[in-house]
Design a protein around this motif. Sequence first.
Motif, PDB file in Angstrom:
ATOM      1  N   SER A 239       1.789   6.459   3.249  1.00 50.79           N
ATOM      2  CA  SER A 239       0.908   7.190   4.169  1.00 50.79           C
ATOM      3  C   SER A 239      -0.146   6.271   4.787  1.00 50.79           C
ATOM      4  N   ASN A 240      -0.707   5.342   4.002  1.00 46.83           N
ATOM      5  CA  ASN A 240      -1.702   4.416   4.549  1.00 46.83           C
ATOM      6  C   ASN A 240      -1.079   3.470   5.569  1.00 46.83           C
TER       7      ASN A 240
ATOM      8  N   VAL B  70       7.367  -0.887   4.072  1.00 51.57           N
ATOM      9  CA  VAL B  70       6.514  -0.422   2.981  1.00 51.57           C
ATOM     10  C   VAL B  70       7.140  -0.836   1.648  1.00 51.57           C
TER      11      VAL B  70
ATOM     12  N   ASP C 217       0.876  -1.170   0.000  1.00 48.81           N
ATOM     13  CA  ASP C 217       0.000   0.000   0.000  1.00 48.81           C
ATOM     14  C   ASP C 217       0.916   1.223   0.000  1.00 48.81           C
ATOM     15  N   SER C 218       0.320   2.385   0.085  1.00 44.73           N
ATOM     16  CA  SER C 218       1.104   3.621   0.081  1.00 44.73           C
ATOM     17  C   SER C 218       1.771   3.831   1.440  1.00 44.73           C
TER      18      SER C 218
ATOM     19  N   GLY D 262       4.864  -0.999  -1.274  1.00 46.78           N
ATOM     20  CA  GLY D 262       3.983  -0.551  -2.350  1.00 46.78           C
ATOM     21  C   GLY D 262       3.658  -1.723  -3.265  1.00 46.78           C
TER      22      GLY D 262
END
Length: 180
Positions: free
Chosen positions: A112-113, A129, A109-110, A131
């Motif tokens: 920020s999420n 993270v 996911d991004s 992505g």
Amino acid sequence: MSKKNLPAYIAVAVLFAAAGAYLGMHKEAAPLTATAPAGVTAPVAALYQQTLPDAKGVATPLAQYKGKAMLVNFWAPWCGPCVQEMPELSALAAGEEGKKLQVIGIGIDSPSNIAEFSDKYKITYPVLVAGMSGTELSRQFGNSGGGLPYTVLIGADGQVKKTYLGKLKFDELRKDLATL
């Protein structure tokens, strides 16, 4: 997760599922560029070459885990079964098993999420993270459909011991951990 954002999360989940299914059926697996040392599988060697940011953006080289058994969990904040198994993964990481096993979450996911999710839930293991590249990385471990959650048990010798698609059955996992 707020209720006003629920339709957006559902739309993103459907989009990721459709993209994973489409790519799984229409794309040749990318050749692995990593040359695996003796005894280490090529996907594990590719994993060790990764440096991924954690939820706070701090770069984390996965090579630091060479020589230690690992449980690598590919997940996403919008994936219900992924979120459901996280408390048990945290307990595993914080317990006796965590002394000889490194649990790692690789978020698809991004940033920020994943940061928002990590701030809300207290997870006791590294959450990184990746992505969309995380989907490709999980495919190198045999996750041809790109489904989540997808978990890989890697021995200290760099060999993939077992993979799990879907929510973990922790009784089964603990039996598998006993064989490490």
